[in-house]
Design a protein around this motif. Sequence first.
Motif, PDB file in Angstrom:
ATOM      1  N   GLY A 172      -2.576 -10.836   3.896  1.00  0.00           N
ATOM      2  CA  GLY A 172      -1.663  -9.901   4.540  1.00  0.00           C
ATOM      3  C   GLY A 172      -2.282  -8.521   4.637  1.00  0.00           C
ATOM      4  N   SER A 173      -1.453  -7.529   4.844  1.00  0.00           N
ATOM      5  CA  SER A 173      -1.970  -6.168   4.912  1.00  0.00           C
ATOM      6  C   SER A 173      -1.801  -5.497   3.553  1.00  0.00           C
ATOM      7  CB  SER A 173      -1.217  -5.370   5.982  1.00  0.00           C
ATOM      8  OG  SER A 173       0.155  -5.327   5.651  1.00  0.00           O
ATOM      9  N   ARG A 174      -1.417  -6.302   2.564  1.00  0.00           N
ATOM     10  CA  ARG A 174      -1.117  -5.768   1.242  1.00  0.00           C
ATOM     11  C   ARG A 174      -2.319  -5.041   0.631  1.00  0.00           C
ATOM     12  NH1 ARG A 174       2.648  -9.687  -2.268  1.00  0.00           N
ATOM     13  NH2 ARG A 174       2.829  -8.467  -4.175  1.00  0.00           N
ATOM     14  N   ILE A 175      -3.481  -5.568   0.909  1.00  0.00           N
ATOM     15  CA  ILE A 175      -4.666  -5.001   0.296  1.00  0.00           C
ATOM     16  C   ILE A 175      -4.923  -3.557   0.743  1.00  0.00           C
ATOM     17  CG2 ILE A 175      -6.419  -5.783   1.971  1.00  0.00           C
ATOM     18  CD1 ILE A 175      -7.358  -6.720  -1.329  1.00  0.00           C
ATOM     19  N   GLN A 176      -4.632  -3.272   2.011  1.00  0.00           N
ATOM     20  CA  GLN A 176      -4.823  -1.900   2.510  1.00  0.00           C
ATOM     21  C   GLN A 176      -3.894  -0.935   1.780  1.00  0.00           C
ATOM     22  OE1 GLN A 176      -4.964  -4.419   4.820  1.00  0.00           O
ATOM     23  NE2 GLN A 176      -7.010  -4.093   5.683  1.00  0.00           N
ATOM     24  N   ILE A 178      -2.644  -1.319  -1.223  1.00  0.00           N
ATOM     25  CA  ILE A 178      -3.141  -1.148  -2.591  1.00  0.00           C
ATOM     26  C   ILE A 178      -4.302  -0.158  -2.591  1.00  0.00           C
ATOM     27  CG2 ILE A 178      -4.311  -2.299  -4.511  1.00  0.00           C
ATOM     28  CD1 ILE A 178      -2.791  -4.852  -3.757  1.00  0.00           C
ATOM     29  N   ALA A 179      -5.231  -0.358  -1.649  1.00  0.00           N
ATOM     30  CA  ALA A 179      -6.420   0.496  -1.595  1.00  0.00           C
ATOM     31  C   ALA A 179      -6.057   1.961  -1.407  1.00  0.00           C
ATOM     32  CB  ALA A 179      -7.353   0.021  -0.483  1.00  0.00           C
ATOM     33  N   SER A 180      -5.083   2.241  -0.524  1.00  0.00           N
ATOM     34  CA  SER A 180      -4.775   3.651  -0.293  1.00  0.00           C
ATOM     35  C   SER A 180      -4.012   4.253  -1.473  1.00  0.00           C
ATOM     36  CB  SER A 180      -4.043   3.855   1.039  1.00  0.00           C
ATOM     37  OG  SER A 180      -2.799   3.224   0.994  1.00  0.00           O
ATOM     38  N   ASN A 181      -3.229   3.426  -2.166  1.00  0.00           N
ATOM     39  CA  ASN A 181      -2.593   3.917  -3.393  1.00  0.00           C
ATOM     40  C   ASN A 181      -3.620   4.268  -4.458  1.00  0.00           C
ATOM     41  OD1 ASN A 181       0.109   3.983  -2.804  1.00  0.00           O
ATOM     42  ND2 ASN A 181       0.422   1.810  -3.288  1.00  0.00           N
ATOM     43  N   LEU A 182      -4.626   3.403  -4.589  1.00  0.00           N
ATOM     44  CA  LEU A 182      -5.659   3.623  -5.595  1.00  0.00           C
ATOM     45  C   LEU A 182      -6.414   4.921  -5.353  1.00  0.00           C
ATOM     46  CD1 LEU A 182      -7.150   0.041  -5.826  1.00  0.00           C
ATOM     47  CD2 LEU A 182      -6.022   1.253  -7.666  1.00  0.00           C
ATOM     48  N   ASN A 183      -6.639   5.211  -4.065  1.00  0.00           N
ATOM     49  CA  ASN A 183      -7.369   6.427  -3.715  1.00  0.00           C
ATOM     50  C   ASN A 183      -6.739   7.677  -4.304  1.00  0.00           C
ATOM     51  OD1 ASN A 183      -9.650   5.718  -2.346  1.00  0.00           O
ATOM     52  ND2 ASN A 183      -8.559   5.420  -0.408  1.00  0.00           N
ATOM     53  N   ARG A 184      -5.418   7.666  -4.344  1.00  0.00           N
ATOM     54  CA  ARG A 184      -4.720   8.844  -4.854  1.00  0.00           C
ATOM     55  C   ARG A 184      -4.942   9.047  -6.347  1.00  0.00           C
ATOM     56  NH1 ARG A 184       1.189   8.645  -3.204  1.00  0.00           N
ATOM     57  NH2 ARG A 184       0.879   6.480  -2.623  1.00  0.00           N
ATOM     58  N   PHE A 185      -5.286   7.966  -7.047  1.00  0.00           N
ATOM     59  CA  PHE A 185      -5.573   8.079  -8.475  1.00  0.00           C
ATOM     60  C   PHE A 185      -7.060   8.281  -8.757  1.00  0.00           C
ATOM     61  CE2 PHE A 185      -1.747   5.353  -8.347  1.00  0.00           C
ATOM     62  CZ  PHE A 185      -0.891   6.187  -9.040  1.00  0.00           C
ATOM     63  N   GLY A 186      -7.840   8.429  -7.704  1.00  0.00           N
ATOM     64  CA  GLY A 186      -9.274   8.608  -7.904  1.00  0.00           C
ATOM     65  C   GLY A 186     -10.029   7.309  -8.115  1.00  0.00           C
ATOM     66  N   PHE A 187      -9.474   6.212  -7.604  1.00  0.00           N
ATOM     67  CA  PHE A 187     -10.178   4.922  -7.670  1.00  0.00           C
ATOM     68  C   PHE A 187     -10.307   4.350  -6.267  1.00  0.00           C
ATOM     69  CE2 PHE A 187      -8.631   5.628 -11.878  1.00  0.00           C
ATOM     70  CZ  PHE A 187      -9.616   5.098 -12.703  1.00  0.00           C
ATOM     71  N   LEU A 189     -11.020   0.712  -3.828  1.00  0.00           N
ATOM     72  CA  LEU A 189     -11.148  -0.739  -3.713  1.00  0.00           C
ATOM     73  C   LEU A 189     -11.744  -0.998  -2.342  1.00  0.00           C
ATOM     74  CD1 LEU A 189     -10.345  -3.530  -5.020  1.00  0.00           C
ATOM     75  CD2 LEU A 189      -8.325  -3.438  -3.575  1.00  0.00           C
ATOM     76  N   ARG A 190     -12.935  -1.573  -2.333  1.00  0.00           N
ATOM     77  CA  ARG A 190     -13.514  -1.863  -1.021  1.00  0.00           C
ATOM     78  C   ARG A 190     -14.351  -3.127  -1.059  1.00  0.00           C
ATOM     79  NH1 ARG A 190     -17.767   3.165  -0.451  1.00  0.00           N
ATOM     80  NH2 ARG A 190     -18.768   2.914  -2.467  1.00  0.00           N
ATOM     81  N   GLY A 191     -14.574  -3.646   0.136  1.00  0.00           N
ATOM     82  CA  GLY A 191     -15.346  -4.881   0.246  1.00  0.00           C
ATOM     83  C   GLY A 191     -16.741  -4.676  -0.292  1.00  0.00           C
ATOM     84  N   MET A 231      -4.927  -8.058 -10.159  1.00  0.00           N
ATOM     85  CA  MET A 231      -5.032  -9.486 -10.441  1.00  0.00           C
ATOM     86  C   MET A 231      -3.656 -10.148 -10.453  1.00  0.00           C
ATOM     87  SD  MET A 231      -8.122  -9.503 -13.254  1.00  0.00           S
ATOM     88  CE  MET A 231      -8.014 -11.247 -13.648  1.00  0.00           C
ATOM     89  N   GLU A 232      -2.664  -9.429 -11.002  1.00  0.00           N
ATOM     90  CA  GLU A 232      -1.296  -9.943 -10.994  1.00  0.00           C
ATOM     91  C   GLU A 232      -0.817 -10.162  -9.565  1.00  0.00           C
ATOM     92  OE1 GLU A 232       1.456  -7.418 -13.182  1.00  0.00           O
ATOM     93  OE2 GLU A 232       0.186  -7.714 -14.963  1.00  0.00           O
ATOM     94  N   GLU A 233      -1.066  -9.163  -8.712  1.00  0.00           N
ATOM     95  CA  GLU A 233      -0.628  -9.269  -7.312  1.00  0.00           C
ATOM     96  C   GLU A 233      -1.326 -10.420  -6.604  1.00  0.00           C
ATOM     97  OE1 GLU A 233       0.510  -6.396  -4.797  1.00  0.00           O
ATOM     98  OE2 GLU A 233       0.773  -4.756  -6.227  1.00  0.00           O
ATOM     99  N   GLU A 234      -2.628 -10.589  -6.905  1.00  0.00           N
ATOM    100  CA  GLU A 234      -3.380 -11.681  -6.303  1.00  0.00           C
ATOM    101  C   GLU A 234      -2.775 -13.022  -6.737  1.00  0.00           C
ATOM    102  OE1 GLU A 234      -5.750 -12.109  -4.081  1.00  0.00           O
ATOM    103  OE2 GLU A 234      -6.235 -14.213  -4.510  1.00  0.00           O
ATOM    104  N   ASN A 235      -2.475 -13.132  -8.020  1.00  0.00           N
ATOM    105  CA  ASN A 235      -1.921 -14.389  -8.525  1.00  0.00           C
ATOM    106  C   ASN A 235      -0.538 -14.676  -7.946  1.00  0.00           C
ATOM    107  OD1 ASN A 235      -4.104 -15.262 -10.059  1.00  0.00           O
ATOM    108  ND2 ASN A 235      -3.534 -13.932 -11.779  1.00  0.00           N
ATOM    109  N   GLU A 236       0.203 -13.613  -7.712  1.00  0.00           N
ATOM    110  CA  GLU A 236       1.513 -13.743  -7.076  1.00  0.00           C
ATOM    111  C   GLU A 236       1.354 -14.353  -5.683  1.00  0.00           C
ATOM    112  OE1 GLU A 236       4.531 -10.361  -6.077  1.00  0.00           O
ATOM    113  OE2 GLU A 236       3.782 -10.095  -8.122  1.00  0.00           O
TER     114      GLU A 236
END
Lengths: 340, 173
Positions: A172-176, A178-187, A189-191, A231-236
């Motif tokens: 889905g588009s869920r990963i995008q 997650i990635a933009s949320n992470l950016n705000r915390f200074g982390f 997620l990319r391919g 990982m939890e989200e992935e398993n979901e």
Amino acid sequence: MAKVSPWITAAEEKPVEMSSRIRLARNVRDIPFPHMLKGGEMDEVTARLKTVLSGFGEVDLNVMKFEDKALLVEKHLISPLFTKRGQLSYISGDESVSIMVNEEDHIRIQVMGADESLDELYERASELDDKLEAEINYAFDDKYGFLTACPTNVGTGLRASVMLHLPGLSLGSRIQRIASNLNRFGFTLRGIYGEGSVPLGHIYQLSNQLTLGRTEEDIISSLNELKMRIMEEENEMRSIMNDDHLLKAKDSIYRSYGTLKYAHTISLKEAANHLSNVKLGMDLNLLPENTIRFQEQIQLIQPAFIKMRLNTMEKEYGSLERAVDEERATLLRELIGGTS
Amino acid sequence: MICESCQENEATVHITTGSGLNKTERYLCEVCANKSFSNQFANFPDDSFNIHQLLQSLSAQQPAGAGMKQKRHCDTCGSTIENILKNGKFGCADCYGTFSGKSNEIITRVQLYQTEHVGKVPAKSSAYLKVKKEIESLREKLAELVERQEFEEAAVVRDQIKSLEAGDGNGEG
């Protein structure tokens, strides 16, 4: 023939989480950063390191062919930048530790592992760091910490990262989100391979972007926390796949299995996608546990690895890419036990 | 010759990549050439983040503390602040101090408003910094004593500085 790193071969294959990596950036106090140095001046850095790193294998990039350097890049032992400018790197026997001399910084310590936690890997990197510091005067500042060429590494000089296999979230588009949320915390997620919307083999790298204002332990524990959440989200997503879309999932998994078993020519992208599906099938108990070794095989299908299997000199100019795709399919048939 | 890629503009750039069997030659216009220069290993992760854009906006601004005299170039490596902003990299460790105002601004921006290191402190370097600070404060003391014409005490302080400097030269203090 080229082999994957021993630390990968020895590792246990788990669902989702693939491997972790710690990188420390360090510089020598009284020498300008590498991009300011001329050939001779670079040797000064290497000369100072030689005695400390006598236990490591020394890799002299000056005398290496492009293909051999590309292989080291595909093993993540050196960076793409390093193939152009680097001269010397040090690599441990099991290839879990590598030190690049005169990459963007004078010293880049990197420790990789699959069965060890990020904390354990950091411990190993930090010990090595202490050994180097006993022989070298580091560029260190009271306020800014370890001084680095690029301000994105200043402070701890630490980049911690985890490689994750996320086929469920890639759907889905869920990963995008997650990635933009992470950016705000200074982390981030990319391919790990490729910049496209869906990265090769659905493999992502989660890493810290900020290196200043937080302790190493703090950065690593936040990263671990975020990793668990992802990982939890992935398993979901995988449960939803298993419960509500099993026929579709089965179909795509077994089609991928069939393709890998019987194809006679296959591109990197296609092969990576099928390997990812088959790994998912193993994780969902649809395929036997040892059908593939994902982490190993995703490396073995990379171009430099394949070219090592080919005697490139025999191939005609212009047909190399075709030859590589053909050889990739042959390799996969061998590995997955179809006809050869 | 027309650009191979867009088939529109005049080809002004000749690109040869690889060698031997992997060699390919292309004739491109400048726009397409720039696009195709993406790294040989575009597929591979790079640790660096794209900070060029961030820094470019800084270089467009007025120099930090306009009116205040900022040093033009670093005595150690010769870098100018323009070079640093263009490369996205400092030239040497001393640049951080030489352009202190600007480097603080750069770091604040790149590190999301963090400005203080709180992580690992390497044993030897911290000892070195301690000695360096001690020397600095002794120098100030020395200047004061000289001003007050207390030469006897000044001589003691001067010797203290000398002995610290002797031990400090290689950072072994």
